[in-house]
Design an enzyme around this catalytic site. Structure first.
Site, PDB file in Angstrom:
ATOM      1  N   CYS A  12     -49.438 -13.205 130.601  1.00 55.52           N
ATOM      2  CA  CYS A  12     -48.853 -14.001 129.520  1.00 55.52           C
ATOM      3  C   CYS A  12     -48.061 -15.169 130.105  1.00 55.52           C
ATOM      4  O   CYS A  12     -47.163 -14.976 130.930  1.00 55.52           O
ATOM      5  CB  CYS A  12     -47.944 -13.103 128.684  1.00 55.52           C
ATOM      6  SG  CYS A  12     -46.942 -14.006 127.486  1.00 55.52           S
ATOM      7  N   SER A  13     -48.367 -16.373 129.662  1.00 46.50           N
ATOM      8  CA  SER A  13     -47.681 -17.553 130.211  1.00 46.50           C
ATOM      9  C   SER A  13     -46.186 -17.537 129.887  1.00 46.50           C
ATOM     10  O   SER A  13     -45.362 -17.900 130.732  1.00 46.50           O
ATOM     11  CB  SER A  13     -48.327 -18.844 129.703  1.00 46.50           C
ATOM     12  OG  SER A  13     -48.188 -18.954 128.291  1.00 46.50           O
TER      13      SER A  13
END
Length: 141
Positions: A12-13
């Site tokens: 997940c960024s």
């Protein structure tokens, strides 16, 4: 041991950005990959309490699994918490815990209020006494 914990998903960024933000502030949190080490029902209850939010706000409601389970968001908190225990992909990320509080890192800067005024790893920290070691979500004794 750090007194900051992050429930992290490296894919997940926002989770990666939040972890980098903490590191940039000299904080080396305990990293819990919650998809591999899912929180218990009690840990999720504690997280909800620390966030002071209803369970629905701890969930990724646009995640396909949410619809697959037939969830609508109208369920009671206990039902939603149990769904997250059984399906950790539904847990919003990242969650950061510090000083008896929690924040969801969306945006990543939302976690900064948790760490204001705390000692960083660059401040020459002393090793905490055993009775000062953190406990709570992510810390297993």
């Amino acid at each position: 041991m750090s007194d900051v914990i992050i429930w992290h998903n490296p894919r997940c960024s926002k989770s990666r950005e939040t972890l980098a933000l903490l590191h940039d502030r000299g904080i080396a949190p305990v990293v819990r990959r919650y998809l591999d080490d899912a929180p218990s029902l009690d840990e999720l209850r504690a997280a909800r309490h620390q966030l002071n939010l209803p369970a629905l706000h701890l969930m990724r409601v646009k995640e396909a699994r949410f619809a697959e389970l037939g969830l609508s968001g109208a369920e009671d908190d206990e039902t939603l918490l149990r769904a997250m225990v059984e399906n950790p992909v539904l847990i919003e990320r990242p969650m950061v815990f510090a000083n008896g509080k929690a924040a969801i890192g969306r945006p990543p800067q939302a976690v900064l209020a948790l760490i204001q005024g705390r000692r960083t790893t660059t401040d020459n920290p002393a090793t905490p006494a055993p009775d000062q070691c953190p406990s709570g979500p992510g810390i297993r004794k």
